[in-house]
Design a protein around this motif. Structure first.
Motif, PDB file in Angstrom:
ATOM      1  N   MET A   1       7.435  -1.844  -0.010  1.00 19.20           N
ATOM      2  CA  MET A   1       8.244  -3.040  -0.735  1.00 19.20           C
ATOM      3  C   MET A   1       7.309  -3.832  -1.345  1.00 19.20           C
ATOM      4  N   LYS A   2       7.573  -4.027  -2.525  1.00 16.87           N
ATOM      5  CA  LYS A   2       6.925  -4.936  -3.299  1.00 16.87           C
ATOM      6  C   LYS A   2       6.893  -6.415  -2.923  1.00 16.87           C
ATOM      7  N   GLY A   3       5.889  -7.207  -3.287  1.00 14.58           N
ATOM      8  CA  GLY A   3       5.893  -8.288  -2.674  1.00 14.58           C
ATOM      9  C   GLY A   3       5.318  -8.504  -1.457  1.00 14.58           C
ATOM     10  N   THR A   4       5.119  -7.612  -0.568  1.00 10.67           N
ATOM     11  CA  THR A   4       4.492  -7.623   0.719  1.00 10.67           C
ATOM     12  C   THR A   4       2.955  -7.993   0.282  1.00 10.67           C
ATOM     13  N   GLN A   5       2.284  -8.914   0.824  1.00 11.46           N
ATOM     14  CA  GLN A   5       0.908  -9.158   0.766  1.00 11.46           C
ATOM     15  C   GLN A   5       0.072  -7.983   1.396  1.00 11.46           C
ATOM     16  N   MET A   6      -0.941  -7.380   0.354  1.00  8.72           N
ATOM     17  CA  MET A   6      -1.706  -6.397   0.739  1.00  8.72           C
ATOM     18  C   MET A   6      -3.111  -6.907   1.013  1.00  8.72           C
ATOM     19  N   THR A   7      -3.536  -6.050   1.944  1.00  2.48           N
ATOM     20  CA  THR A   7      -4.945  -6.542   2.478  1.00  2.48           C
ATOM     21  C   THR A   7      -5.718  -5.102   2.022  1.00  2.48           C
ATOM     22  N   THR A   8      -7.052  -5.235   1.459  1.00  2.72           N
ATOM     23  CA  THR A   8      -7.726  -4.064   1.200  1.00  2.72           C
ATOM     24  C   THR A   8      -8.988  -4.354   1.991  1.00  2.72           C
ATOM     25  N   GLU A   9      -9.530  -3.099   2.277  1.00  2.70           N
ATOM     26  CA  GLU A   9     -10.983  -3.192   2.728  1.00  2.70           C
ATOM     27  C   GLU A   9     -11.802  -1.847   2.373  1.00  2.70           C
ATOM     28  N   LEU A  10     -12.934  -2.289   2.212  1.00  2.00           N
ATOM     29  CA  LEU A  10     -13.859  -0.896   2.098  1.00  2.00           C
ATOM     30  C   LEU A  10     -14.625  -0.568   3.556  1.00  2.00           C
ATOM     31  N   LEU A  11     -13.971   0.350   4.092  1.00  2.00           N
ATOM     32  CA  LEU A  11     -14.072   1.063   5.283  1.00  2.00           C
ATOM     33  C   LEU A  11     -15.432   1.668   5.438  1.00  2.00           C
ATOM     34  N   VAL A  12     -15.663   2.631   4.194  1.00  2.00           N
ATOM     35  CA  VAL A  12     -16.878   3.395   4.405  1.00  2.00           C
ATOM     36  C   VAL A  12     -17.592   3.344   3.297  1.00  2.00           C
ATOM     37  N   ASP A  13     -18.907   3.407   3.356  1.00  2.00           N
ATOM     38  CA  ASP A  13     -19.767   3.179   1.931  1.00  2.00           C
ATOM     39  C   ASP A  13     -20.806   4.208   2.237  1.00  2.00           C
ATOM     40  N   ARG A  14     -20.862   5.445   1.681  1.00  2.00           N
ATOM     41  CA  ARG A  14     -21.997   6.380   1.730  1.00  2.00           C
ATOM     42  C   ARG A  14     -22.507   6.897   0.617  1.00  2.00           C
ATOM     43  N   PRO A  15     -23.639   7.567   0.404  1.00  2.00           N
ATOM     44  CA  PRO A  15     -24.080   8.072  -0.783  1.00  2.00           C
ATOM     45  C   PRO A  15     -23.306   8.836  -1.368  1.00  2.00           C
ATOM     46  N   ALA A  16     -22.516   9.597  -0.985  1.00  2.00           N
ATOM     47  CA  ALA A  16     -21.758  10.447  -1.660  1.00  2.00           C
ATOM     48  C   ALA A  16     -20.210  10.251  -2.074  1.00  2.00           C
ATOM     49  N   PHE A  17     -19.830   9.054  -1.052  1.00  2.00           N
ATOM     50  CA  PHE A  17     -18.348   8.650  -1.276  1.00  2.00           C
ATOM     51  C   PHE A  17     -18.195   7.442  -0.687  1.00  2.00           C
ATOM     52  N   THR A  18     -16.789   6.698  -1.021  1.00  2.00           N
ATOM     53  CA  THR A  18     -16.438   5.531  -0.347  1.00  2.00           C
ATOM     54  C   THR A  18     -15.140   5.944   0.138  1.00  2.00           C
ATOM     55  N   VAL A  19     -14.735   5.085   1.035  1.00  2.00           N
ATOM     56  CA  VAL A  19     -13.380   4.930   1.695  1.00  2.00           C
ATOM     57  C   VAL A  19     -12.878   3.714   1.788  1.00  2.00           C
ATOM     58  N   ARG A  20     -11.902   3.413   0.980  1.00  2.00           N
ATOM     59  CA  ARG A  20     -11.050   2.100   0.847  1.00  2.00           C
ATOM     60  C   ARG A  20      -9.661   2.258   1.443  1.00  2.00           C
ATOM     61  N   ARG A  21      -9.183   1.140   2.057  1.00  2.00           N
ATOM     62  CA  ARG A  21      -7.760   1.018   2.907  1.00  2.00           C
ATOM     63  C   ARG A  21      -6.966  -0.189   2.188  1.00  2.00           C
ATOM     64  N   ALA A  22      -5.695   0.217   1.967  1.00  2.00           N
ATOM     65  CA  ALA A  22      -4.834  -1.031   1.823  1.00  2.00           C
ATOM     66  C   ALA A  22      -3.878  -0.842   2.891  1.00  2.00           C
ATOM     67  N   PHE A  23      -2.913  -2.116   3.316  1.00  2.00           N
ATOM     68  CA  PHE A  23      -1.839  -1.801   3.993  1.00  2.00           C
ATOM     69  C   PHE A  23      -0.688  -2.231   3.345  1.00  2.00           C
ATOM     70  N   VAL A  24       0.260  -1.452   3.317  1.00  2.00           N
ATOM     71  CA  VAL A  24       1.584  -1.740   2.557  1.00  2.00           C
ATOM     72  C   VAL A  24       2.476  -1.817   3.362  1.00  2.00           C
ATOM     73  N   SER A  25       3.526  -2.494   2.971  1.00  2.00           N
ATOM     74  CA  SER A  25       5.151  -2.689   3.442  1.00  2.00           C
ATOM     75  C   SER A  25       5.007  -3.099   4.986  1.00  2.00           C
ATOM     76  N   SER A  26       6.399  -3.426   5.044  1.00  2.00           N
ATOM     77  CA  SER A  26       6.450  -4.156   6.651  1.00  2.00           C
ATOM     78  C   SER A  26       6.139  -3.459   7.898  1.00  2.00           C
ATOM     79  N   MET A  27       6.039  -2.180   7.570  1.00  2.00           N
ATOM     80  CA  MET A  27       5.427  -1.327   8.706  1.00  2.00           C
ATOM     81  C   MET A  27       4.238  -1.100   8.699  1.00  2.00           C
TER      82      MET A  27
END
Length: 225
Positions: A1-27
């Motif tokens: 649902m557009k307009g939902t406030q999105m929060t993002t976070e850098l969850l994992v920061d390693r030499p080979a890769f990163t993992v980022r996350r966003a929460f979307v929607s009312s669910m």
């Protein structure tokens, strides 16, 4: 649902890769982005909703790569409607290949008009230059539900969709056979394989570890959900 406030976070920061996350929607759907640092190739896990917010997440992940980034795959952990709403738009925008468990592909096509580029089975690999994710079939929440494991470095990471959460396995519709199948797969394919420090990133809400959940397995089996 557009307009939902999105929060993002850098969850994992390693030499080979990163993992980022966003929460979307009312669910409170969790969308995960894995970016290989060397190549800039990316894997998005569950384009659940809000293509604009997901595009922003992909752009954020690009800053983790040495020389630009490209979204290579959108992997859908299962075909339930709340995990697929932005899949078609993100794939069209980026040219990313769509991957989903074999048994859930028909639902994705029927509901979203998407013909998956890659049908996943237990034991398959999703590979980009610099990162390999192991596909783990976790049948029961849906017939084709999959988890993804990143275990080249410790602790291992598991992206479990709606098959494993803090406090229990996913919803199996009060069906004892489906519960037995999911509990069995989660036990043998996750808890029996990975160490206690393995981090579990579920399809909704915050992460946990296998060690935190392991003592409750007998309780889950007894209660049947």
């Amino acid at each position: 649902m557009k307009g939902t406030q999105m929060t993002t976070e850098l969850l994992v920061d390693r030499p080979a890769f990163t993992v980022r996350r966003a929460f979307v929607s009312s669910m409170n759907n969790a969308v995960y982005l894995v970016t290989a640092r060397r190549s800039g190739e990316q894997v998005l896990i569950d384009a659940a909703d809000d293509a604009e917010a997901i595009s922003d997440l992909v752009e954020e992940g690009a800053q983790d790569a040495a020389d630009g980034a490209r979204l290579a795959y959108v992997v859908t952990t299962h075909a339930h409607w709340d995990h697929t709403r932005a899949t078609a738009e993100i794939a069209a925008q980026t040219g990313a290949h769509v991957a989903i468990g074999r048994e859930d592909a028909a639902q994705l096509k029927a509901e979203r008009g998407i013909e998956a580029d890659m049908l996943l089975d237990d034991g398959d690999l999703v590979h980009v230059d610099g990162v390999t994710l192991d596909v783990i079939g976790l049948r029961g929440h849906t017939a084709g539900s999959v988890a993804l494991a990143l275990d080249a470095e410790e602790p291992a990471l598991l992206f479990t969709g709606d098959s494993l959460f803090p406090g229990g396995v996913g919803n199996t519709g009060d069906d004892p056979e489906r519960f037995a199948q999911l509990f069995g797969d989660v036990t043998t394919r996750l808890f029996d394989r990975f160490a206690d420090d393995t981090i579990v990133f579920p399809g909704h809400g915050e992460p946990t570890t296998l060690g935190a959940e392991r003592p409750a397995l007998p309780e889950w089996r007894a209660r049947g959900w």
